[in-house]
Motif scaffolding. Structure first.
Motif, PDB file in Angstrom:
ATOM      1  N   GLN A  46      -9.548   1.105   1.252  1.00  0.00           N
ATOM      2  CA  GLN A  46      -9.035   0.656   2.545  1.00  0.00           C
ATOM      3  C   GLN A  46      -9.513   1.569   3.670  1.00  0.00           C
ATOM      4  N   PRO A 101      -4.442   5.482  -5.334  1.00  0.00           N
ATOM      5  CA  PRO A 101      -5.404   6.284  -4.557  1.00  0.00           C
ATOM      6  C   PRO A 101      -6.752   5.587  -4.403  1.00  0.00           C
ATOM      7  N   GLU A 113      -4.878  -4.419   5.381  1.00  0.00           N
ATOM      8  CA  GLU A 113      -3.669  -3.664   5.023  1.00  0.00           C
ATOM      9  C   GLU A 113      -3.296  -3.907   3.572  1.00  0.00           C
ATOM     10  N   LEU A 133       1.647   4.790  -6.080  1.00  0.00           N
ATOM     11  CA  LEU A 133       0.521   5.024  -5.167  1.00  0.00           C
ATOM     12  C   LEU A 133      -0.787   4.651  -5.859  1.00  0.00           C
ATOM     13  N   ALA A 168       0.836  -1.208   0.000  1.00  0.00           N
ATOM     14  CA  ALA A 168       0.000   0.000   0.000  1.00  0.00           C
ATOM     15  C   ALA A 168       0.853   1.232   0.000  1.00  0.00           C
ATOM     16  N   ARG A 174      -6.321   3.108  -1.667  1.00  0.00           N
ATOM     17  CA  ARG A 174      -6.237   3.805  -0.394  1.00  0.00           C
ATOM     18  C   ARG A 174      -7.622   4.218   0.098  1.00  0.00           C
ATOM     19  N   ARG A 182      -5.007  -2.966  -2.693  1.00  0.00           N
ATOM     20  CA  ARG A 182      -4.741  -2.466  -4.037  1.00  0.00           C
ATOM     21  C   ARG A 182      -5.891  -2.887  -4.943  1.00  0.00           C
TER      22      ARG A 182
END
Lengths: 94, 94
Positions: free
Chosen positions: B27, B21, B39, B19, A94, B24, B42
């Motif tokens: 999550q 997003p 954790e 990254l 991540a 993220r 993706r």
């Protein structure tokens, strides 16, 4: 806490009966590029994450996440696969 | 022409160093819903299609499609899996 983590892979696909315009567009592009034999192209999502615990310990939680958060059960089918990873590996990313 | 078709599954993931997003955000949503232990989430794409021929016969073509059309090799990793399906089954869908 278990030493093992689990890598969960949740694959979300539009149900077969539902038109997939993105897949249709990609297939059309492949046909124009000469890959005429490509048929039935569909585009789905794959969501991957880790959880502490063995696959047996986390299966119910991952199934709930997949069905309640990651997929729309009216439009989409969802497939869950779980595989153990060493806990240290599971905490990267991540 | 072979009696067999091949189901090709091309999984496209952002490289680990890039990254994600969308991942993220998903999550973060799972954490807010109480799934705090998730954790490294993706989000990737899975592109599935059929081609006439055995996996051995179509491997080079699918690898070329995956690398040249379906993924951006600068940003993304690509994984190809092939499995034989009866030809009649391979012609349904989309």
């Amino acid at each position: 806490m278990s030493e093992t983590s689990t890598l969960a892979r949740v694959t979300v696909r539009l149900k077969r009966a539902i038109l997939d315009p993105q897949g249709r567009a990609v297939q059309g592009t492949l046909h124009r590029l000469g890959h005429d034999a490509v048929e039935g192209l569909r585009v789905g999502k794959v969501i991957e994450f880790t959880l502490p615990g063995t696959p047996e310990e986390v299966r119910a939680q991952v199934d709930a996440i997949a069905a309640d958060v990651l997929a729309n059960p009216v439009m989409e089918d969802v497939e869950v696969t779980l595989e153990p990873v060493p806990a240290s590996e599971g905490e990267t990313g991540a």
